[in-house]
Structures are given as C-alpha cells and as structure tokens.
Design a protein around this motif. Sequence first.
Motif, mmCIF file in Angstrom:
data_model
loop_
_atom_site.group_PDB
_atom_site.id
_atom_site.type_symbol
_atom_site.label_atom_id
_atom_site.label_comp_id
_atom_site.label_asym_id
_atom_site.label_seq_id
_atom_site.Cartn_x
_atom_site.Cartn_y
_atom_site.Cartn_z
ATOM 1 N N LYS A 284 0.845 -1.198 0.000
ATOM 2 C CA LYS A 284 0.000 0.000 0.000
ATOM 3 C C LYS A 284 0.885 1.255 0.000
ATOM 4 C CE LYS A 284 -4.175 -1.833 0.200
ATOM 5 N NZ LYS A 284 -3.822 -3.259 0.124
ATOM 6 N N GLU A 287 2.120 1.782 -3.487
ATOM 7 C CA GLU A 287 1.104 2.337 -4.394
ATOM 8 C C GLU A 287 1.024 3.859 -4.301
ATOM 9 O OE1 GLU A 287 -2.722 0.430 -4.745
ATOM 10 O OE2 GLU A 287 -1.942 -1.382 -3.769
ATOM 11 N N HIS A 288 1.221 4.408 -3.113
ATOM 12 C CA HIS A 288 1.133 5.864 -2.928
ATOM 13 C C HIS A 288 2.277 6.608 -3.615
ATOM 14 C CE1 HIS A 288 -2.290 5.637 -0.344
ATOM 15 N NE2 HIS A 288 -1.662 4.973 0.609
ATOM 16 N N ASP A 314 -7.251 -7.403 -4.926
ATOM 17 C CA ASP A 314 -6.210 -6.381 -5.085
ATOM 18 C C ASP A 314 -5.596 -6.427 -6.481
ATOM 19 O OD1 ASP A 314 -6.077 -4.941 -2.596
ATOM 20 O OD2 ASP A 314 -5.372 -6.785 -1.677
ATOM 21 N N ARG A 317 -8.025 -4.598 -8.538
ATOM 22 C CA ARG A 317 -8.047 -3.184 -8.135
ATOM 23 C C ARG A 317 -6.862 -2.433 -8.731
ATOM 24 N NH1 ARG A 317 -5.334 -0.589 -4.593
ATOM 25 N NH2 ARG A 317 -4.525 -2.471 -3.599
ATOM 26 N N VAL A 318 -5.684 -3.025 -8.629
ATOM 27 C CA VAL A 318 -4.476 -2.386 -9.178
ATOM 28 C C VAL A 318 -4.589 -2.252 -10.692
ATOM 29 C CG1 VAL A 318 -2.010 -2.738 -9.586
ATOM 30 C CG2 VAL A 318 -2.954 -3.072 -7.297
ATOM 31 N N ASP A 320 -7.299 -2.022 -12.567
ATOM 32 C CA ASP A 320 -8.282 -0.996 -12.930
ATOM 33 C C ASP A 320 -7.811 0.406 -12.542
ATOM 34 O OD1 ASP A 320 -10.000 -2.907 -13.946
ATOM 35 O OD2 ASP A 320 -11.063 -3.167 -12.039
ATOM 36 N N LYS A 321 -7.099 0.510 -11.425
ATOM 37 C CA LYS A 321 -6.676 1.819 -10.917
ATOM 38 C C LYS A 321 -5.612 2.462 -11.798
ATOM 39 C CE LYS A 321 -4.616 3.986 -6.791
ATOM 40 N NZ LYS A 321 -4.111 3.739 -5.420
ATOM 41 N N TYR A 322 -4.687 1.663 -12.299
ATOM 42 C CA TYR A 322 -3.526 2.236 -12.984
ATOM 43 C C TYR A 322 -3.570 2.116 -14.500
ATOM 44 C CZ TYR A 322 -1.410 2.610 -8.388
ATOM 45 O OH TYR A 322 -1.155 2.955 -7.079
ATOM 46 N N ARG A 325 -3.283 5.493 -15.988
ATOM 47 C CA ARG A 325 -2.082 6.269 -15.654
ATOM 48 C C ARG A 325 -0.814 5.646 -16.221
ATOM 49 N NH1 ARG A 325 -2.162 6.891 -9.319
ATOM 50 N NH2 ARG A 325 -0.053 7.595 -9.799
#
Length: 503
Positions: A284, A287-288, A314, A317-318, A320-322, A325
């Motif tokens: 975590k 990730e920040h 997770d 989640r990772v 979809d999140k990135y 970006r």
Amino acid sequence: MVKLVQQSVGVLKSWWKFSSTRVSSYSTEPETLASLFMSKKDKRSDTTPASSPKDTLYHKLLYSTSSSASVIPVLDQWVSEEKPLKHEDLQIIAKQLRAYRRFNHALQIYEWINKSKHFDILSGDVAVQLDLVSKAHGVKAAEKYFASIPDNLRTYRVYGALLNVYADGKCLKKAEDTMQKLKELGYAGTVAYNVLMTLYAKVGDLDKLNSLMLEMEDKGIVGNVITYNILLNAYASVPDVKEMEKLLMKMEADPLLIDWSPYTVAAKGYLKAGDIEKASTALKCCEHLIRGKRATLAVDILLTLYASMGKKDDVYRVWDKYKRRAKYNNSSYHCMISGLEKLGDLDGAEKIFAVWEANRVHFDMKIPNLLITAYCKKGHMEKAISIIDKLLESGKQPNGSTWNRLALGYCVQNEMEKAVETMKKAILASRPGWKPHFHSFASCVKYLQSKGDTQRERELKDLLRVRGLFPEEVERGLKKYIEIGNRMSEALDETNLEEACLQ
C-alpha cells in the motif's frame, strides 16, 4: 506401456509451476560502466538516435547485421567508401549493442578500433573492452586481456572494469584484491563499494556486507540509492526483518533514497517471513509513491506480488486503478494473465487476453503461450488448439515453445500419439538456443520404445541432433530416465527422478 507413461505424469505436472516468467522486485545492478569506465565527455555524447536511416552506420550495425556475422567487414567497407566516422559514434553503437546483449559484436567494434590508425586508444575504451571480453568469453579470457594492457592504460577505469568482471564471476578473493588496488589508486568510491557489496549479497555473506557498509561510513563515503537497495535486498532475502525495517526507516528519512521500489523489496521480505499483513501494508505504501517513467514496472510488480499472496481483489483493483495512468505493455498483460491463472481465475485470464487482442498491443507470442499453458494444465486441449488455429489464421507462426506446451498437455492427458507429433512440430519450429522440456521429450521416446517403433524414435532424436540439441549428456540423461522409470515404476519420487537425470 500405460504405467510407464503414467509414472511421468506427476513429473510433467510439476513443470507447469516453472512456466511463467518471474518479475524481480528491484534491480540492484551497479552502475559500473557509466561511472567507472566513461569520462564526462563520453557521458555527454551518450545519445541514441530516435530513428536511423538505413544507410547510416548505426542502422547497418544494429539492424542489418545478423547475429552470426561479423561487423568488421561493415566497418571496413564504410571506411573504404570514405564516409565520416567518429570515435564517439562507435562508442555509442557499441554501448547499444551491449544493451541488446550482442557482446561479440560490441567487442568486434573495439577490436576494430584497436587495429585502426584513425583513433587513439583511451583507457575508457580498454575498460569497456575488458568488460566485453568477460561477457563474451568468460573471466579467464578477460584476465588474459588484462595482462596484455600496457601500464600507461591501466587506470582506475580499467581496474573498475576488472572489479566488475570478478564480481559478475563471483571471484571473491580476486574482487577483494582488485578493490584494494582501487583504494591504493584513490578511486574506491561509492560505485566500487556498490559492486563489492553486490558480490557479497550474491554469495550471501551478510557479515562482510555490513562490514563494508561500516567501512564506507568510517571513510565518509556517502552511499546512494543503489547502496541502500543492495543492503535492503540482502536483508529481505534472508529474511532479517528487524534489520530490514531499521534500514527502511533510515531510507524513509531521506527523500533521495526512497521511492516505491524499496517497499516491494520489503514486501517480499515479509512474505518470506510469512507476515502477509505487513507485506500488504508495504505494498500500500508502494502504491502511494507510483509515478513517472517506471510506473508500468511498479504495476507489474504489484500484480505479481498480490497474485502470489492470493489477493485476487487487489490484483483487479491495481489493474483498474492504474490502467489509465500507466501505459500497459506486454509485460503488464503477462503479469495479469499469469497472476489470474495462478489464482484459479481462468475466466478472468481469458477476458484480459481478449483485451490484449483488442488493444492490438505489439504482438508477443509469450502472451498466447500463457493461455495455452493454462488450458493444457486444465486438460482443455480443444481450447489450447483453438488459440493456435487463430494464430495460424492471422499469419502468426507458433514457435517451439508453443508446440512444446501443447505436447506437454498431451503427455499429461496420456494422448501420446498426439504428443509425439506435436513434439516434432516443436523441434521443427525451434530457434537457436531453444530446448524441449526434458520430461516431455523423454515421455515421447519412452512411449515409442514401448511400442517398438524404433524408426520414429530415431527420427525424433535425429531432429534434435541436426539442430545441435542432443549432446551426449542429454542422451545419457534420457537413458537413465527410462531405466529408472522401468526399475522403480510409480514408487519413484519425482524429485529423485529429476536429480538422477541431471547426474
């Protein structure tokens, strides 16, 4: 015959767990070439053309020369046509060849420079050539070349290269002696210490690693991010959680020493210690801090680690999140598909594969090979074949690894006729350096022997021989594999069988 085939199934199944590419958590390769071998002038001229016309020397040497051909005739012709040639250009091309691991070609450029009357030989050239001799021909060849270097060219750059040669070759005493020479010359700085620290980490000598770090502090030699990551990786590999946490806290206090990558190293250390909760916390934190050019690498590592921890939510989640970006490339799809397969989510792996196909990412056979492997493990041979059929329809040719995976699947399913024919396809589609999976090939040979089909057995072996893939040790291992299988039958442990075949 059925028993002989069935006793190999357990061994064949064990292969699947080694079939996925592993992603390392953090690279601690020392920056020896850039810092020890090159002058500031060399570094300023270290640029690679974004695009190069086909008539340039850069293009001719990097893209128009086959791996088996020499680059020297190309250089000779270039000079004979009186085309412009700068020393700096040759250095840049050689460095790019080295980045592509074409060490022989890079070495040939420096050998050509040595024989040329147009250029002065610099100590930096000698240092790089020493490194290339080691990579192309080994430590002994590098030592022989070092002995031929005139005293006036044996500068700190050359000794730095020699240190790197010994560190890569795990020659501990010789590396320590060379480090002492660098100290005598007054050039044992951070980079040289990093090289020796990396060697101590490789051989697992934490005591010497810690002593070297204390020596740096006593002499006022400031460590950099590489120094601390070498040490952090060493603690994580043991794992020594207490020392790892102390060092991580020290790195967190200095913004120049911390980014996302140390947290992935710490996560691996916690996982090795069996502390999934702390590993999750470390990821975590990672990730920040994800940003910049290395964001895609960070995501790949997160996907791999979360999958190894069994955290499917997770992983998604990772992803979809990135995905907006970070520009996902083949490595990201590889990590995602491989991770979902390990988590037993074959449906999810299929969907990601479909996304890969739709996005038209640069084609890489490793991606369909992943799904073919997953299908073969589950016994879904029809689905595996359907992917191969689609590849052929689109004009893509399956490689040796593709057919090899399919052959393994047939062996596990005890469809040995299909396994033999598919193994032939694997060998015929192979490229230099490829090797069939030993137990799969051995199962095919064993099956043909049990059928008394000596002609097809000979044909299968000859296919390997003509490609130079059937040396004596392979034949001895094959004989022992079959002898042990016949003698010990199903009671034979697959680990013992593996060891017996390697002896």
